[in-house]
Design an enzyme around this catalytic site. Structure first.
Site, mmCIF file in Angstrom:
data_model
loop_
_atom_site.group_PDB
_atom_site.id
_atom_site.type_symbol
_atom_site.label_atom_id
_atom_site.label_comp_id
_atom_site.label_asym_id
_atom_site.label_seq_id
_atom_site.Cartn_x
_atom_site.Cartn_y
_atom_site.Cartn_z
ATOM 1 N N GLY A 222 0.729 -1.020 0.073
ATOM 2 C CA GLY A 222 -0.064 -0.346 -0.157
ATOM 3 C C GLY A 222 0.358 1.583 -0.008
ATOM 4 N N TRP B 122 2.200 3.040 -2.531
ATOM 5 C CA TRP B 122 1.635 3.752 -3.354
ATOM 6 C C TRP B 122 0.680 4.938 -3.061
ATOM 7 C CZ3 TRP B 122 2.887 2.650 -9.478
ATOM 8 C CH2 TRP B 122 4.504 2.402 -9.878
ATOM 9 N N ASP C 240 -5.844 -5.279 -5.190
ATOM 10 C CA ASP C 240 -4.366 -6.468 -4.546
ATOM 11 C C ASP C 240 -5.274 -7.534 -4.869
ATOM 12 O OD1 ASP C 240 -1.185 -6.294 -4.572
ATOM 13 O OD2 ASP C 240 -1.552 -7.686 -3.885
ATOM 14 N N ASP D 98 -8.566 -10.321 -8.042
ATOM 15 C CA ASP D 98 -7.266 -10.797 -8.832
ATOM 16 C C ASP D 98 -7.611 -9.359 -10.520
ATOM 17 O OD1 ASP D 98 -5.703 -11.320 -11.207
ATOM 18 O OD2 ASP D 98 -6.286 -13.673 -10.512
ATOM 19 N N ASP E 9 1.445 -1.180 -10.348
ATOM 20 C CA ASP E 9 3.029 -1.699 -9.911
ATOM 21 C C ASP E 9 2.972 -3.119 -9.761
ATOM 22 O OD1 ASP E 9 5.613 -1.094 -8.843
ATOM 23 O OD2 ASP E 9 5.210 -0.776 -7.124
ATOM 24 N N LYS F 196 4.604 -1.031 -14.403
ATOM 25 C CA LYS F 196 5.864 -0.863 -14.243
ATOM 26 C C LYS F 196 6.033 -2.306 -15.156
ATOM 27 C CE LYS F 196 6.399 -3.911 -11.071
ATOM 28 N NZ LYS F 196 7.398 -3.766 -9.367
HETATM 29 N N1 SAM Z 1 2.309 -0.665 -5.016
HETATM 30 C C1 SAM Z 1 3.039 -1.471 -4.250
HETATM 31 C C2 SAM Z 1 3.349 -1.024 -3.091
HETATM 32 O O1 SAM Z 1 3.217 -0.028 -2.690
HETATM 33 O O2 SAM Z 1 2.598 -1.408 -1.359
HETATM 34 C C3 SAM Z 1 3.478 -2.813 -3.959
HETATM 35 C C4 SAM Z 1 2.863 -3.651 -5.006
HETATM 36 S S1 SAM Z 1 4.121 -5.362 -5.323
HETATM 37 C C5 SAM Z 1 5.490 -4.413 -5.492
HETATM 38 C C6 SAM Z 1 3.441 -5.998 -6.371
HETATM 39 C C7 SAM Z 1 1.682 -6.216 -6.211
HETATM 40 O O3 SAM Z 1 0.405 -7.000 -7.332
HETATM 41 C C8 SAM Z 1 2.004 -7.774 -4.984
HETATM 42 O O4 SAM Z 1 1.269 -7.036 -3.822
HETATM 43 C C9 SAM Z 1 0.998 -8.748 -5.616
HETATM 44 O O5 SAM Z 1 -0.166 -9.535 -4.457
HETATM 45 C C10 SAM Z 1 0.053 -7.677 -6.284
HETATM 46 N N2 SAM Z 1 -0.448 -8.561 -7.576
HETATM 47 C C11 SAM Z 1 0.718 -9.526 -8.552
HETATM 48 N N3 SAM Z 1 -0.204 -10.660 -9.803
HETATM 49 C C12 SAM Z 1 -1.529 -9.815 -9.294
HETATM 50 C C13 SAM Z 1 -2.641 -9.727 -10.171
HETATM 51 N N4 SAM Z 1 -3.155 -10.786 -10.623
HETATM 52 N N5 SAM Z 1 -4.441 -8.879 -9.298
HETATM 53 C C14 SAM Z 1 -3.478 -7.930 -8.235
HETATM 54 N N6 SAM Z 1 -2.509 -8.306 -8.078
HETATM 55 C C15 SAM Z 1 -1.739 -8.945 -8.022
#
Ligand code: SAM
Length: 327
Positions: free
Chosen positions: A53, A55, A85, A101, A126, A166
């Site tokens: 969280g 961002w 997320d 998802d 992200d 990203k």
């Molecule tokens: N932007 C976030 C922050 O600042 O805290 C960090 C994001 S982290 C690098 C990547 C996130 O992508 C993870 O929390 C993961 O659960 C989520 N993620 C990956 N695949 C996903 C999907 N299919 N649907 C939703 N979230 C997904």
């Protein structure tokens, strides 16, 4: 690596804790904003793949809290921030959370519903799958996330809006970008909707990391575009997911039509370097630096389930099956 050792080696990890960010990623979004002014005029925003969280915290502090704390908040014009997320996250002021998802159409529908017919000014993503270290595989799964994000963008972003996503760069960098098939397709797909696309590498993102961010400005879907046709349209250009007609090797990225996507480093370039170690500061009382705890540890991280599964496996296969069904 211990906390103090990481504090030394990772200045942005230390600064994140000092400034109350849940993750060092907060600095990436802040540095992208320094270069591209992405928050100007933004009232409605979607944060895809938002956990834990940081961002969303940036969005809350930059967009929501200044209005919430001003007399203007009474006229009902508070910004709308929707964060999604797979993982649950602890609450953040002014952020509506959706757990799901983003590649699932039902999640996209829930997000769209929150906008109640209005459009977003900004969509950020992200998203990252659990990195396997197999670059081709990681790029592929990452591209699925971008495709899902683009699908949501076509439903919720207003014309003229911005999209930050990203991307993974593969091994070849900068001008060699167009050598990479996935990136070629990605560029084609993004350029179809955004006349201005820039790849940005914030100072807080390590050079050793293959991540960068596509900053897409001025959302302009093709004339007559219907959101339902997105996949058919992308098949024609070769979608970033690698599905469909994958003729990305020819066409308008070649010869005189070659498109170079500008690549910029952003954030205070004379500021902290994420690849350097910095000594820990001494306190005012002359005592040694006390390493801080993380601001908000993830509330249901996937590794917890993995540990539970491992534990259960030593108790028998029945427990294992039950746990994997429950999780
Ligand atoms: N932007 C976030 C922050 O600042 O805290 C960090 C994001 S982290 C690098 C990547 C996130 O992508 C993870 O929390 C993961 O659960 C989520 N993620 C990956 N695949 C996903 C999907 N299919 N649907 C939703 N979230 C997904």
């Amino acid at each position: 690596m211990g906390k103090a050792s990481r504090d030394k080696r990772d200045i942005y990890y230390r600064k994140a804790k000092e400034e109350g960010w849940r993750a060092r990623s907060a600095f990436k979004l802040l540095q992208i904003d320094e270069e591209f002014n992405i928050f100007q005029g933004v009232k409605r925003v979607v944060d895809l793949c938002a956990a834990p969280g940081s961002w969303s915290q940036v969005l809350s502090r930059k967009l929501y809290l200044p209005i919430k704390c001003s007399p203007d908040s009474r006229d009902g014009s508070l910004p709308l921030i929707v964060a999604i997320d797979l993982q649950p996250m602890a609450p953040i002021d002014g952020v509506i959370q959706v757990q799901g998802d983003i590649t699932n159409a039902r999640t996209a529908e829930v997000v769209i519903k929150h906008f109640d017919g209005c459009k977003a000014d900004l969509v950020v993503c992200d998203g990252a799958p659990d990195v396997t270290g197999l670059h081709d595989m990681d790029e592929f799964v990452q591209s699925q996330l971008i495709l899902a994000a683009l699908t949501i963008v076509t439903h919720v972003l207003r014309v003229g809006g911005k999209f930050i996503a990203k991307i993974f760069r593969g091994k070849d960098t900068s001008l060699l970008y167009c050598q990479v098939r996935y990136l070629r397709c990605l560029i084609k797909s993004l350029k179809l909707f955004f006349p201005v696309v820039t790849f940005a590498k914030p100072k807080s993102s390590r050079n050793s990391s293959i991540e960068a961010f596509a900053v897409c400005e001025n959302y302009s879907p093709p004339e007559g575009f219907n959101e339902q046709d997105l996949h058919r349209l992308l098949e024609k250009v070769g979608s970033p997911s690698g599905e469909g007609d994958l003729d990305c090797s020819s066409g308008w990225l070649e010869g005189p039509n070659k498109v170079y996507i500008p690549f910029v480093a952003c954030g205070d370039l004379s500021g902290y370097d994420s690849d350097r170690s910095y000594p820990l500061p001494a306190t005012a009382e002359g005592t040694s630096y006390q390493s801080l705890d993380p601001v908000q540890p993830p509330i249901a991280p996937p590794y917890k389930t993995a540990l539970e599964l491992k534990k259960a496996s030593s108790h028998g296969i029945k427990d294992l099956e039950k746990l994997s069904l429950d999780s």
